[in-house]
Design a protein around this motif. Structure first.
Motif, PDB file in Angstrom:
ATOM      1  N   ALA A 158       2.257  13.622   9.454  1.00  0.00           N
ATOM      2  CA  ALA A 158       1.855  12.236   9.703  1.00  0.00           C
ATOM      3  C   ALA A 158       1.845  11.448   8.406  1.00  0.00           C
ATOM      4  O   ALA A 158       1.799  12.016   7.316  1.00  0.00           O
ATOM      5  N   TRP A 159       1.938  10.134   8.535  1.00  0.00           N
ATOM      6  CA  TRP A 159       1.690   9.238   7.400  1.00  0.00           C
ATOM      7  C   TRP A 159       0.826   8.072   7.845  1.00  0.00           C
ATOM      8  O   TRP A 159       0.745   7.754   9.028  1.00  0.00           O
ATOM      9  N   MET A 160       0.172   7.452   6.867  1.00  0.00           N
ATOM     10  CA  MET A 160      -0.727   6.324   7.127  1.00  0.00           C
ATOM     11  C   MET A 160      -0.521   5.249   6.071  1.00  0.00           C
ATOM     12  O   MET A 160      -0.351   5.563   4.888  1.00  0.00           O
ATOM     13  N   ILE A 161      -0.504   4.003   6.509  1.00  0.00           N
ATOM     14  CA  ILE A 161      -0.501   2.854   5.596  1.00  0.00           C
ATOM     15  C   ILE A 161      -1.756   2.039   5.875  1.00  0.00           C
ATOM     16  O   ILE A 161      -1.980   1.602   7.013  1.00  0.00           O
ATOM     17  N   LYS A 162      -2.571   1.842   4.849  1.00  0.00           N
ATOM     18  CA  LYS A 162      -3.796   1.054   4.964  1.00  0.00           C
ATOM     19  C   LYS A 162      -3.583  -0.319   4.320  1.00  0.00           C
ATOM     20  O   LYS A 162      -2.695  -0.472   3.471  1.00  0.00           O
TER      21      LYS A 162
ATOM     22  N   LEU B  49       2.158  -5.778   8.563  1.00  0.00           N
ATOM     23  CA  LEU B  49       1.048  -5.618   9.509  1.00  0.00           C
ATOM     24  C   LEU B  49      -0.217  -5.140   8.796  1.00  0.00           C
ATOM     25  O   LEU B  49      -1.333  -5.567   9.135  1.00  0.00           O
ATOM     26  N   ALA B  50      -0.049  -4.252   7.815  1.00  0.00           N
ATOM     27  CA  ALA B  50      -1.215  -3.744   7.082  1.00  0.00           C
ATOM     28  C   ALA B  50      -1.954  -4.888   6.385  1.00  0.00           C
ATOM     29  O   ALA B  50      -3.194  -4.924   6.371  1.00  0.00           O
ATOM     30  N   GLU B  51      -1.202  -5.828   5.827  1.00  0.00           N
ATOM     31  CA  GLU B  51      -1.852  -6.960   5.144  1.00  0.00           C
ATOM     32  C   GLU B  51      -2.518  -7.924   6.123  1.00  0.00           C
ATOM     33  O   GLU B  51      -3.316  -8.761   5.735  1.00  0.00           O
TER      34      GLU B  51
ATOM     35  N   SER C  66       0.839  -1.195   0.000  1.00  0.00           N
ATOM     36  CA  SER C  66       0.000   0.000   0.000  1.00  0.00           C
ATOM     37  C   SER C  66       0.872   1.243   0.000  1.00  0.00           C
ATOM     38  O   SER C  66       1.984   1.225   0.538  1.00  0.00           O
ATOM     39  N   LYS C  67       0.380   2.314  -0.597  1.00  0.00           N
ATOM     40  CA  LYS C  67       1.132   3.564  -0.599  1.00  0.00           C
ATOM     41  C   LYS C  67       1.109   4.202   0.782  1.00  0.00           C
ATOM     42  O   LYS C  67       0.122   4.127   1.503  1.00  0.00           O
TER      43      LYS C  67
ATOM     44  N   TYR D 147      -4.270  -4.263   9.775  1.00  0.00           N
ATOM     45  CA  TYR D 147      -4.060  -3.099  10.636  1.00  0.00           C
ATOM     46  C   TYR D 147      -3.835  -1.842   9.804  1.00  0.00           C
ATOM     47  O   TYR D 147      -3.226  -1.895   8.731  1.00  0.00           O
ATOM     48  N   ILE D 148      -4.302  -0.714  10.307  1.00  0.00           N
ATOM     49  CA  ILE D 148      -3.916   0.580   9.760  1.00  0.00           C
ATOM     50  C   ILE D 148      -2.756   1.076  10.603  1.00  0.00           C
ATOM     51  O   ILE D 148      -2.842   1.111  11.843  1.00  0.00           O
ATOM     52  N   VAL D 149      -1.648   1.415   9.960  1.00  0.00           N
ATOM     53  CA  VAL D 149      -0.445   1.855  10.660  1.00  0.00           C
ATOM     54  C   VAL D 149      -0.267   3.343  10.421  1.00  0.00           C
ATOM     55  O   VAL D 149      -0.340   3.818   9.280  1.00  0.00           O
TER      56      VAL D 149
END
Length: 729
Positions: A480-484, A524-526, A464-465, A529-531
């Motif tokens: 901030a950044w987010m990985i979904k 973890l995202a896969e 994920s981006k 989880y949202i990181v």
């Protein structure tokens, strides 16, 4: 037509389904490692060298390349041609590039220091000359290339390369007592240098620091090892409020063999020494114990007279850097955040301000040097946004500023000595490292190396981006950044896992290519989880006020910001407000512990790796810079120490430490462990025997650690909820 469409959809779905998830084994066996240019050094003229390894001959070589063509010119030395040296691990030229220092059998000591065996290689005669029979530290050519100075057993030696005579400059070196020419533990760790001796430009004098550690308290660590009985490592470690080593400045004259101590007034620290372009003038930097009063002293080597040419005072602290650059007339370039942001200044040799070269509400993040012929200074800054790094040039008059790199992301330059060229290293969150050649005008001449094969490999994985954004909370606006998850569904609720470091002047939210942890976050995202990562108050590159907002209250406001950030993120419909976790390492481990204890209604679980649990246990230089001493500021130390409120633990907690951590001692974890036991609070713990602060040495160490942490997250942080499950709530 419908059949073709159905077939296309089926093929697309199949391709997606066949993509793999990143595994922990792949992360830690180097599967996603980027290609790099190893040990690049600029040479005289338009040339540079690289340290290369030949897998066929199992030999190392120093190879010379042209900046103009990027073609290899010659192999300067190849270990396969050396009878007495099968390989080497490091190299360093003398001034006229007729000799090389080749290092082998490096033995690490602390974070930056090591022992090794060193040879001088003569490029003309193609002969090797052993510097010393024993392992030594920091061998350094004299500017005239006739001698090598080095440290051994806490003393300084000088070897004459013409007659092989060795002169012992100091004789009082003694372990855990007197160190000559090499930094003590706290200087190495916090002022980030090891070699505390410097040759004058005319090779006539050697300036050095002497550390008297006699009164510094000792710290001891049991080393489990592999023998029947463990051993003990004992070293001097000044904890906050305790005595530091007494550091003095000395100048040794080569001709007279006279060694004299230099009086430079009152100070606590001498974090830098550097000879100016006047061979008789040494510049010594001093700091008081509060580290808010910095002075640059010019010392006359002949008369021993010293005068202050620059004095910076700050209400909080003054950072130490390596941006002091002397010009041919002995005027100097200096960077300072005295106007609220880190900028470049030009001073005369008398210390009078000539010109402030850069200004604005942005920070200079690196200074690359000057071209005196064109009166141009080169630097890196965050003018393109605080999460980016860009290369610029500016005139000595502060005019004609020019952007030299176009791409937004992280650019880092390695300039040729004459500043005619630079090799730019670029990456962003979506682009692995690319090396390109540019001229001093910024024109890209050629691509040297890319990592497109890694991109091709990663295209077969579920990724994920990393989404960058500004998070607004009641205490500020933060990067901030987010990985979904790659199959993210906005109608579902996901557990949130937060990562952070949060230390003073640090940055975790930056637009650059993946570290190993980034692949872990994808892993973890896969798993559903949202990181998210948020840089709160106290972090860097947004000005002095933002960075120093936590002064005297370390971890207090940073903790508030992470709790507020989590609560703000929990307002989003796709985040499960009851399933939020956080982790961190070192300073970040202190933070994750505090967040769990002080934000029990926000955080369900936390992982702390090698955490500080009381700043009373940490060293003088770092801790007192931000808190002053515990005698002066006891509340600043104790109000935010989890040892003092362990009874507040309600969430799930994993505490990890290496027993051989010379930096953040395992004492921190053991004292928190005792507090949790006394409060009858259940928690999980993992101690990695003899591992240092990074917990990486030994087979499968990192894989074991990250497997343990991943399992802990899966066991204690909830699963994704579907719309149907949400309706049942």
């Amino acid at each position: 037509m419908k059949k073709i469409l159905i077939l296309f959809v089926a093929i697309t779905s199949l391709a997606t389904a066949q993509k793999k998830d990143i595994t922990l084994d792949e992360i830690w066996n180097g599967s996603f490692r980027t290609e790099r240019m190893n040990s690049l050094n600029s040479m005289n003229g338009d040339f540079y060298t690289l340290l290369n390894f030949n897998r066929t001959t199992r030999s190392t070589s120093v190879d010379k390349y042209s900046y103009q063509t990027l073609e290899k010119i010659e192999s300067i030395v190849d270990s396969k041609d050396l009878a007495d040296l099968k390989y080497f691990e490091s190299y360093e030229f003398n001034n006229d590039e007729t000799k090389l220092l080749l290092g082998v059998d490096a033995e690490p000591i602390y974070r930056h220091s090591s022992l090794g065996v060193f040879y001088v290689y003569d490029l003309v005669s193609k002969t090797l000359q052993l510097v010393d029979e024993e392992k030594i530290q920091e061998p350094t050519f004299s500017p005239d290339s006739k001698k090598v100075a080095y440290a051994k057993n806490n003393n300084i030696y000088i070897k004459n390369l013409e007659n092989n005579e060795v002169t012992q400059v100091t004789t009082n070196g003694l372990k855990n007592s007197i160190i000559n020419g090499i930094c003590d533990w706290v200087y190495e760790e916090e002022f980030a240098f090891v070699r505390a001796f410097e040759w004058s430009k005319d090779s006539e004098n050697l300036a050095f620091l002497r550390f008297d550690e006699t009164e510094v308290p000792s710290f001891s660590m049991d080393i489990t090892g592999k023998n029947l009985y463990p051993t003990q490592q004992v070293f001097k470690y000044p904890k906050a409020g305790e005595k530091n080593a007494v550091v003095t400045l000395h100048i040794y004259n080569i001709s007279s063999k006279n060694n004299k101590e230099i009086n430079i007034g009152e100070y606590e620290y001498i974090p830098r020494i550097k000879w100016t372009n006047n061979a008789n003038i040494l510049c010594a930097t001093t700091l008081n114990r509060h580290q808010n009063d910095l002075k640059l002293h010019f010392v006359n080597a002949t008369t021993s007279e010293a005068k202050v040419v620059l004095n910076e005072i700050d209400k909080a602290y003054v950072d130490i850097h390596d941006n002091l650059t002397f010009l041919s007339d002995n005027s100097f370039i200096w960077t300072s955040e005295k106007d609220g942001f880190n900028h470049i200044y030009h001073y005369s040799k008398e210390g009078e301000l000539i010109k402030q070269l850069t200004s604005g509400n942005w920070e200079v993040t690196n200074f690359y040097g000057v071209n005196e012929k064109t009166k141009t200074a080169y630097y890196q800054s965050v003018e393109d946004g605080s999460i980016n790094r860009t290369i610029y040039a500016v005139g000595f008059n502060g005019k004609n500023k020019k952007r030299l790199t176009n791409a937004s992301g992280t650019n880092s330059a390695s300039f040729s000595k004459n500043k005619n060229y630079f090799i730019n290293t670029f990456s962003d969150a979506n682009t692995p490292t690319i090396y390109t050649l540019h001229n001093s005008k910024g024109e890209q001449l050629k691509e040297i190396l890319n990592n497109n094969t890694l991109l091709e490999k990663l295209s077969t994985y579920n990724l994920s981006k990393k989404e960058f954004f500004t998070l607004k909370t009641e205490t500020g606006e933060f990067n901030a950044w987010m990985i979904k998850p790659s199959n993210f569904d906005a109608t579902k609720e996901y557990p949130l896992f937060m990562t952070q470091y949060s230390g003073p002047g640090s940055q975790s939210v930056s637009n650059k290519w993946n570290s190993s942890n980034d692949y872990w976050f994808q892993h973890l995202a896969e798993k559903g989880y949202i990181v998210v990562c948020v840089d709160g108050r106290g972090t860097g590159f947004k000005g002095a006020e933002f960075k120093k907002a936590t002064y005297l209250n370390l971890v207090k406001y940073e903790t508030i910001d992470q709790i507020n950030a989590a609560n703000e993120l929990a307002k989003r419909p796709y985040i499960n407000k009851n399933e939020i976790g956080i982790w961190g390492w070192s300073f970040g481990g202190h933070m994750s512990t505090n967040c769990l204890l002080k934000g029990p209604d926000t955080f369900k679980m936390a992982i702390a790796v090698a955490p500080v649990t009381s700043w009373r246990f940490y060293d003088t230089v770092y801790t007192e810079r931000f808190l002053r001493t515990p005698q002066e500021n006891p509340a600043g130390y104790d109000d935010n120490s989890p040892i003092n409120y362990a009874d507040k633990l309600t969430g799930k907690f994993l505490l990890v430490h290496g027993s051989g951590d010379d930096n953040v001692h395992v004492q921190n974890t053991m004292r928190l462990t005792n507090a949790l036991i006394e409060a009858n609070k259940p928690f999980d713990q993992a101690i990695y025997p003899d591992r240092t602060h990074g917990i990486y040495r030994g087979k499968n160490t990192r894989l074991h650690l990250y497997t343990k942490m991943t399992n802990f997250i899966e066991e204690n942080l909830g699963e994704t909820k579907t719309p149907v499950e949400l309706l049942k709530q």
